[in-house]
Design an enzyme around this catalytic site. Structure first.
Site, PDB file in Angstrom:
ATOM      1  N   ASP A   1      30.832   1.068  32.669  1.00 14.48           N
ATOM      2  CA  ASP A   1      30.483  -0.206  33.302  1.00 14.48           C
ATOM      3  C   ASP A   1      29.676   0.029  34.573  1.00 14.48           C
ATOM      4  O   ASP A   1      30.058   0.879  35.403  1.00 14.48           O
ATOM      5  CB  ASP A   1      31.762  -0.963  33.675  1.00 14.48           C
ATOM      6  CG  ASP A   1      31.943  -2.244  32.887  1.00 14.48           C
ATOM      7  OD1 ASP A   1      30.950  -2.787  32.380  1.00 14.48           O
ATOM      8  OD2 ASP A   1      33.092  -2.703  32.786  1.00 14.48           O
TER       9      ASP A   1
ATOM     10  N   LYS B   1      27.203  -0.461  30.415  1.00 11.22           N
ATOM     11  CA  LYS B   1      27.363  -1.899  30.172  1.00 11.22           C
ATOM     12  C   LYS B   1      27.074  -2.655  31.449  1.00 11.22           C
ATOM     13  O   LYS B   1      27.443  -2.208  32.543  1.00 11.22           O
ATOM     14  CB  LYS B   1      28.786  -2.220  29.694  1.00 11.22           C
ATOM     15  CG  LYS B   1      29.004  -3.712  29.391  1.00 11.22           C
ATOM     16  CD  LYS B   1      30.373  -3.980  28.784  1.00 11.22           C
ATOM     17  CE  LYS B   1      31.492  -3.940  29.795  1.00 11.22           C
ATOM     18  NZ  LYS B   1      31.382  -5.046  30.814  1.00 11.22           N
TER      19      LYS B   1
ATOM     20  N   GLU C   1      32.952 -12.576  26.012  1.00  9.41           N
ATOM     21  CA  GLU C   1      34.277 -12.713  26.611  1.00  9.41           C
ATOM     22  C   GLU C   1      34.630 -14.170  26.853  1.00  9.41           C
ATOM     23  O   GLU C   1      33.852 -14.919  27.457  1.00  9.41           O
ATOM     24  CB  GLU C   1      34.366 -11.941  27.931  1.00  9.41           C
ATOM     25  CG  GLU C   1      35.741 -12.047  28.580  1.00  9.41           C
ATOM     26  CD  GLU C   1      35.976 -11.079  29.714  1.00  9.41           C
ATOM     27  OE1 GLU C   1      37.084 -11.110  30.292  1.00  9.41           O
ATOM     28  OE2 GLU C   1      35.070 -10.277  30.017  1.00  9.41           O
TER      29      GLU C   1
ATOM     30  N   GLU D   1      26.605  -6.958  33.045  1.00  6.21           N
ATOM     31  CA  GLU D   1      26.907  -8.359  32.789  1.00  6.21           C
ATOM     32  C   GLU D   1      25.685  -9.245  33.022  1.00  6.21           C
ATOM     33  O   GLU D   1      24.887  -8.999  33.930  1.00  6.21           O
ATOM     34  CB  GLU D   1      28.048  -8.825  33.700  1.00  6.21           C
ATOM     35  CG  GLU D   1      29.366  -8.124  33.426  1.00  6.21           C
ATOM     36  CD  GLU D   1      30.501  -8.606  34.320  1.00  6.21           C
ATOM     37  OE1 GLU D   1      31.611  -8.060  34.210  1.00  6.21           O
ATOM     38  OE2 GLU D   1      30.284  -9.548  35.116  1.00  6.21           O
TER      39      GLU D   1
END
EC number: 2.1.2.11
Length: 280
Positions: free
Chosen positions: A99, A129, A198, A131
Site C-alpha cells: 500500500d 496499491k 470497498e 486509492e
C-alpha cells in the site's frame, strides 16, 4: 488437439515461482475466483504463502493492527517498508502488494513514482496499491509506464475518511454508482491490473466486475467480485471490533488469551519450566 498445459489455479496451484500480474489477468479470463489477505510480518506471511494464498497485501491497515492508531492516516512509507520487506522475504509464491500510504503519492505522479520505487527496491514488493479513481489516473499511468504494477482501490477509500464523512457505504444511488463505475474504467484505462471495491452495494460491484477486463477485489462488496480480501486479524477473530462484512474463521483472541493465562499460571505455580524444558 492443443498440447498447451492448463494454467495452474491461483489459489494453491504451482509453487515454483511467484504469482504474476499476468496470472491475475488470466484468472479473470477463466472466471476463477481467488483470495487475498493482508500480511505484515514474516511468520504469518509464511503461513499464508504455504496455504496457497496467491496475493498478500501489506496494507496501510498496519496503522491500526500493528501500530495502534485509530485510522490509516498516520502510517508512513518508512513505517511500511520494513513490514513489506519481511513479507517478501518470508514468501516464495504470493504476489506481494504494498500500500502507498496517505501523503506519499497524492501530490503528483512523480511523488507516487518515488514512493513506489522505494517499495519495489527496498521492500521487494511486486506491485503497489493506491486509492482513488480519475484523480489518480495520471499517477497510475506513470507508475505502469515505469514498470510498476498497480492495484487500484475505489469505493470506501480509508485515506479519504475525513472527506467522506466516516466509514460509509459508497456508490449508492444512480449518480454515485455511475461515478464509481467511471472511476473503475479509468483505472483500467490507465493500466491498473486489478481494482479493490470497498464497501459498495453488491449489485454495483457485480456490474463493475462484468464491465471490466481486469479483476475486481471485493471487501464489503458482495459475492460477485473476482476476488475477496480481508485484514487477516479480522479474518482470524483477533480484532475486537469489525465491520459487518467481516467473517471470522477462527477465534485467535480466545486462543492467545488462554495460552497467555496458562503460561502465566504455570510460571506462578512453579510448574514451568519443567525437566522437559530445561537443560542438564
Amino acid at each position: 488437439m492443443s498440447t498447451t498445459a492448463a494454467a495452474p489455479a491461483l489459489y494453491g496451484g504451482n509453487t515454483n515461482r511467484r504469482v504474476s500480474v499476468r496470472d491475475i489477468l488470466q484468472a479473470k479470463e477463466r472466471q476463477e475466483r481467488w483470495p487475498m489477505l493482508t500480511a505484515y510480518d514474516a511468520l504469518t506471511a509464511r503461513v499464508f504463502d504455504e496455504a496457497g494464498i496467491p496475493v498478500l497485501l501489506v496494507g496501510d491497515s498496519a496503522a491500526m493492527v500493528v501500530y495502534g492508531y485509530d485510522s490509516t492516516l498516520p502510517v508512513t512509507v518508512d513505517d511500511l517498508l520494513p513490514l513489506t520487506a519481511a513479507v517478501s522475504r518470508a514468501t516464495r509464491r504470493a504476489l506481494v502488494v504494498a500500500d502507498l500510504p496517505f501523503g506519499s503519492y497524492q501530490g503528483s505522479p512523480e511523488q507516487a513514482l518515488d514512493a513506489a520505487s522505494r517499495f519495489m527496491k527496498e521492500g521487494h514488493a511486486q506491485a503497489v496499491k493506491l486509492e482513488g479513481g480519475h484523480r489518480v489516473a495520471a499517477h497510475v499511468e506513470a507508475l505502469v509506464g515505469a514498470g510498476v504494477p498497480v492495484m487500484g482501490h475505489i469505493g470506501l477509500t480509508p485515506q479519504s475518511v475525513n472527506t467522506l464523512g466516516g466509514y460509509r457505504v459508497q456508490g449508492r444511488g444512480e449518480e454515485a454508482g455511475a461515478a464509481l463505475l467511471a472511476d473503475a474504467k479509468e483505472l483500467e484505462r490507465a493500466g491498473a491490473f486489478s481494482v479493490v471495491l470497498e464497501c459498495v452495494p453488491s449489485e454495483l460491484a457485480a456490474r463493475v466486475t462484468e464491465q471490466l477486463s481486469i479483476p475486481t477485489v471485493g471487501i464489503g462488496a458482495g459475492p460477485r467480485t473476482d476476488a475477496q480480501v480481508l485484514v487477516w486479524q479480522d479474518m482470524a477473530g483477533l480484532s475486537p471490533h469489525v465491520a459487518k462484512f467481516v467473517k471470522a474463521y477462527a477465534d485467535l483472541n480466545e486462543t492467545l488469551s488462554t495460552a497467555a493465562r496458562t503460561f502465566a499460571d504455570e510460571v506462578v505455580q512453579g510448574s514451568f519450566p519443567d525437566a522437559d524444558h530445561s537443560y542438564n
